[in-house]
Design an enzyme around this catalytic site. Structure first.
Site, PDB file in Angstrom:
ATOM      1  N   ASP A  16      54.101   7.554  19.730  1.00  0.00           N
ATOM      2  CA  ASP A  16      53.965   8.819  19.945  1.00  0.00           C
ATOM      3  C   ASP A  16      53.887   9.228  21.163  1.00  0.00           C
ATOM      4  O   ASP A  16      54.872   8.894  22.027  1.00  0.00           O
ATOM      5  CB  ASP A  16      52.192   8.729  19.327  1.00  0.00           C
ATOM      6  CG  ASP A  16      51.737  10.239  18.747  1.00  0.00           C
ATOM      7  OD1 ASP A  16      51.675  11.213  19.576  1.00  0.00           O
ATOM      8  OD2 ASP A  16      51.750  10.276  17.457  1.00  0.00           O
TER       9      ASP A  16
ATOM     10  N   HIS B   2      48.245  14.326  21.691  1.00  0.00           N
ATOM     11  CA  HIS B   2      48.638  13.943  20.295  1.00  0.00           C
ATOM     12  C   HIS B   2      48.352  12.456  20.046  1.00  0.00           C
ATOM     13  O   HIS B   2      47.771  12.036  19.059  1.00  0.00           O
ATOM     14  CB  HIS B   2      49.893  14.372  19.889  1.00  0.00           C
ATOM     15  CG  HIS B   2      50.397  14.263  18.590  1.00  0.00           C
ATOM     16  ND1 HIS B   2      51.188  13.098  17.984  1.00  0.00           N
ATOM     17  CD2 HIS B   2      50.362  15.294  17.551  1.00  0.00           C
ATOM     18  CE1 HIS B   2      51.296  13.299  16.929  1.00  0.00           C
ATOM     19  NE2 HIS B   2      50.848  14.550  16.594  1.00  0.00           N
TER      20      HIS B   2
ATOM     21  N   SER C  92      50.443  14.679  10.890  1.00  0.00           N
ATOM     22  CA  SER C  92      50.183  13.648  12.080  1.00  0.00           C
ATOM     23  C   SER C  92      48.856  13.080  12.045  1.00  0.00           C
ATOM     24  O   SER C  92      48.612  11.773  12.163  1.00  0.00           O
ATOM     25  CB  SER C  92      50.303  14.472  13.322  1.00  0.00           C
ATOM     26  OG  SER C  92      51.635  14.477  13.787  1.00  0.00           O
TER      27      SER C  92
END
Length: 440
Positions: free
Chosen positions: A159, A194, A365
């Site tokens: 990620d 994220h 996600s």
């Protein structure tokens, strides 16, 4: 990090020797004589390692950035007008253009946050899949089969990196690495948010603050392949998967016994979690994923947030578990791509965020780490019960002898009976999955 960059030819220091060598070597290869200034492009080449010669690439004014150990794939920088010549070199099977891969959060990640450390809460998604019902039995993601103090289950989160010192994560992060534009470093700090958020859903620690993850004691490999803007390239993803499978020791099968996932002597992760995706992925991406899958690693990826009729890549590959999103009412949002394998909570998910904070984000996600954490629980429970790891399995499995089979038969059916285009096999149920995995 030089040890993990392979396929680069080392040349002696004597200038005369170099000159003589080039006289005899370069005429054997096609030579690109145009200007390379400002015209280089990155391509992904499938190669035959026995025939591939990096010096032939250099003769085209190119550079071999990385050669994978996991699959016969090379990442190459080369003048755009020389790509055609590259594809004709001995040992080059095919050449694909690079492309962009994105973090699958929707809406875009928030900024800032409350820096205070709130009391721990159970996020609704963890509760929805009944992960908290697994923990009292001692299944939290941690298991040490050989008693060496190291856990046998790792989840590699590929990620934007992770907030290394977040108090809800730091204790579970055992290794990290980063790749950006083909350059490998140890700078895997998350400056986007994220990756930290996704990691928290997998493994936020049970420590009285913030949140708690699905497998709150599992070991995490933080692999940064997306930049601070939340995007990266297919070529960097190929390198990231190769690095993740090697793990901290940089070797795929350290003891040479042919067993990688679940082997205490090897550093490979048991789960690879990718909350990212894109379209028209090069064949080499599939090659590297198949190689990881063949080693017994379960691969989980976000289905995508385009409201499309099918998952994005890499979730679309048959070796990968594609995860769609649901909200608190069990409904699939309009933006969640259809035909996932399973669904999981992905709307207004509270999790860890950089600067020791917490945020609510939405997207497939956010759904993906719920499934990745569940797989970690399944495999940890198996080892703790004296059972071998389950193989990843296939899309159509409906028996309890594979990870995917367990997920399919224990998922809470929603939508139309059986598999349907909105929920796939249903909404993942961590408690039932673990119970089934250890009892058959």
């Amino acid at each position: 990090m030089a040890a993990v960059v392979i396929g680069v030819i080392q040349v002696g220091t004597k200038i005369a020797a170099i000159a003589i060598a080039l006289i005899f070597i370069l005429p054997l290869f096609p030579v690109y004589t145009g200007s390379a200034a400002g015209a280089s492009t990155v391509v992904i080449a499938k190669i035959n390692p026995e025939e591939f010669n990096p010096q032939a690439v250099e003769a085209l004014q190119g550079k071999v950035i990385y050669v994978a150990d996991l699959a016969p794939v090379a990442i190459i920088s080369i003048p755009g007008k020389a790509v055609g010549l590259l594809s004709k070199l001995p040992g080059v099977v095919n050449v694909s253009e690079d492309g962009v891969v994105y973090a699958m959060a929707k809406p875009p990640w928030a900024g800032g946050g409350n820096k205070s450390q709130p009391a721990e809460v159970l996020p609704w998604g963890i509760d929805y899949i009944d992960a908290e019902m697994v923990w009292p039995g001692g299944v939290t993601g941690w298991v040490d089969v050989n008693g060496d103090g190291d856990g046998e289950i790792e989840v590699a989160v590929i990620d934007t990196g992770v907030d290394k010192d977040h108090p809800d994560l730091a204790g579970n992060i055992v290794w990290g690495i980063a790749v950006w534009n083909g350059k490998i470093s140890s700078n895997y700090q998350d400056r986007n948010g994220h990756g930290t958020h996704v990691t928290g859903t997998v493994a936020a620690i049970d420590n009285d603050i913030g949140v708690i993850g699905v497998a709150h004691s599992v070991e995490i490999y933080a692999v940064k392949a997306l930049g601070n803007g939340g995007y990266g390239s297919w070529s960097d993803l190929v390198i990231a998967i190769d690095l993740a499978v090697k793990g901290p020791d940089g070797v795929i099968d350290a003891d040479g016994d042919g067993v990688v996932a679940g082997d205490p002597e090897d550093d490979a992760p048991e789960v690879i979690s990718m909350s990212l995706g894109g379209s028209s992925a090069p064949q080499a991406v599939h090659d590297i994923i198949k190689a990881a899958y063949d080693l017994g690693i379960t691969i989980v990826a976000a289905a995508g947030n385009d409201g499309a009729a099918s998952p994005s890549y890499p979730a679309a590959y048959p070796e990968v578990i594609a995860v769609g999103a649901i909200d608190e009412n069990g409904n699939v949002p309009s933006w969640s791509n259809m035909n996932p394998e399973v669904a999981a909570p992905g709307v207004n998910i509270l999790s860890t965020y950089p600067d020791d904070t917490y945020e609510e984000l939405s997207g497939t996600s956010m759904a993906t780490p719920h499934v990745s954490g569940t797989v970690a629980l399944i495999q940890a429970a198996r080892l703790a019960s004296g059972l071998p790891l389950l193989p990843p399995g296939s899309e159509g499995d409906t028996t309890a002898d594979t990870v995917r089979g367990v997920l399919h038969i224990t998922a809470a059916d929603a939508g139309d009976p059986g598999y349907d285009s909105l929920y796939g096999y249903g909404i993942v149920d961590a408690y039932d999955a673990v119970q089934t995995a250890v009892s058959g």
